[in-house]
Design a protein around this motif. Structure first.
Motif, PDB file in Angstrom:
ATOM      1  N   ALA A  60       0.842  -1.202   0.000  1.00 43.07           N
ATOM      2  CA  ALA A  60       0.000   0.000   0.000  1.00 43.07           C
ATOM      3  C   ALA A  60       0.872   1.246   0.000  1.00 43.07           C
ATOM      4  O   ALA A  60       1.994   1.243   0.508  1.00 43.07           O
ATOM      5  N   ASP A  61       0.372   2.317  -0.584  1.00 39.61           N
ATOM      6  CA  ASP A  61       1.058   3.610  -0.581  1.00 39.61           C
ATOM      7  C   ASP A  61       0.485   4.444   0.553  1.00 39.61           C
ATOM      8  O   ASP A  61      -0.620   4.962   0.454  1.00 39.61           O
ATOM      9  N   LEU A  62       1.262   4.544   1.631  1.00 36.14           N
ATOM     10  CA  LEU A  62       0.869   5.320   2.802  1.00 36.14           C
ATOM     11  C   LEU A  62       1.833   6.491   3.010  1.00 36.14           C
ATOM     12  O   LEU A  62       1.951   7.012   4.114  1.00 36.14           O
ATOM     13  N   ALA A  63       2.511   6.904   1.951  1.00 37.78           N
ATOM     14  CA  ALA A  63       3.464   8.009   2.054  1.00 37.78           C
ATOM     15  C   ALA A  63       2.750   9.254   2.563  1.00 37.78           C
ATOM     16  O   ALA A  63       1.692   9.630   2.067  1.00 37.78           O
ATOM     17  N   THR A  78       4.031  -5.434   4.423  1.00 38.95           N
ATOM     18  CA  THR A  78       5.140  -5.862   3.583  1.00 38.95           C
ATOM     19  C   THR A  78       5.170  -5.035   2.306  1.00 38.95           C
ATOM     20  O   THR A  78       4.162  -4.915   1.604  1.00 38.95           O
ATOM     21  N   GLY A  79       6.326  -4.425   2.026  1.00 37.78           N
ATOM     22  CA  GLY A  79       6.501  -3.652   0.802  1.00 37.78           C
ATOM     23  C   GLY A  79       5.745  -2.337   0.749  1.00 37.78           C
ATOM     24  O   GLY A  79       5.715  -1.675  -0.278  1.00 37.78           O
ATOM     25  N   ALA A  80       5.138  -1.923   1.855  1.00 36.39           N
ATOM     26  CA  ALA A  80       4.362  -0.673   1.869  1.00 36.39           C
ATOM     27  C   ALA A  80       5.282   0.539   1.821  1.00 36.39           C
ATOM     28  O   ALA A  80       6.421   0.500   2.295  1.00 36.39           O
ATOM     29  N   ASP A  81       4.795   1.617   1.242  1.00 35.73           N
ATOM     30  CA  ASP A  81       5.518   2.891   1.217  1.00 35.73           C
ATOM     31  C   ASP A  81       4.969   3.768   2.337  1.00 35.73           C
ATOM     32  O   ASP A  81       3.846   4.252   2.257  1.00 35.73           O
ATOM     33  N   LEU A  82       5.784   3.944   3.386  1.00 35.05           N
ATOM     34  CA  LEU A  82       5.414   4.770   4.532  1.00 35.05           C
ATOM     35  C   LEU A  82       6.364   5.963   4.637  1.00 35.05           C
ATOM     36  O   LEU A  82       6.573   6.505   5.711  1.00 35.05           O
TER      37      LEU A  82
END
Length: 142
Positions: A60-63, A78-82
């Motif tokens: 998920a994109d949580l930037a 896993t693999g998320a953009d934070l």
């Protein structure tokens, strides 16, 4: 007359102001209702205080998201953009951040026991006041 001047001024400001990136309300609702939102675009979403125990947020994109006080116990990120996300005072026990991007994330005051951060990018994180246990985080490295 004054009302029309104020309305005209407000309209002019809207026309010249740069557009703001709005969060995706459909995907936010999906996450809150089902706990599953793998691959979702949640960039800049405000999820303050949400209970996301066991949530599926893989890739998920949580930037830039506001996750202040969120409960992510057992969640899979896993693999998320934070990148730059605010996770202050979040509960992250048994959460999986494998291969996630947490660069410049605010993790101040988090509670994080037995979280998986293998392969995660952790440069620039703020861990002030965090409670950690059983989580392999090297300060100054990855």
């Amino acid at each position: 007359m004054k009302a029309s001047i104020l309305l005209g001024s407000a309209l002019a400001l809207l026309l010249i102001a740069p557009p703001l990136r709005a969060e995706n309300p459909v995907q936010v609702r999906q996450l809150l209702e089902t706990g599953a939102c793998a691959g979702c675009d949640l960039q800049d979403a405000d999820l303050t205080g949400a209970h996301l125990i066991g949530a599926d947020l893989r890739n998920a994109d949580l930037a830039g998201a506001n996750l202040t006080g969120v409960n992510l116990e057992g969640a899979d990120l896993t693999g998320a953009d934070l990148t730059g996300a605010n996770l202050s005072r979040a509960y992250l026990t048994n959460a999986v951040f494998a291969d996630a991007d947490l660069r410049n994330a605010n993790l101040s005051g988090v509670t994080m026991y037995h979280a998986d951060v293998s392969g995660a990018q952790l440069s620039g994180i703020n861990l002030a006041g965090a409670t950690l246990g059983g989580t392999a985080i090297n300060i100054g490295g990855q």
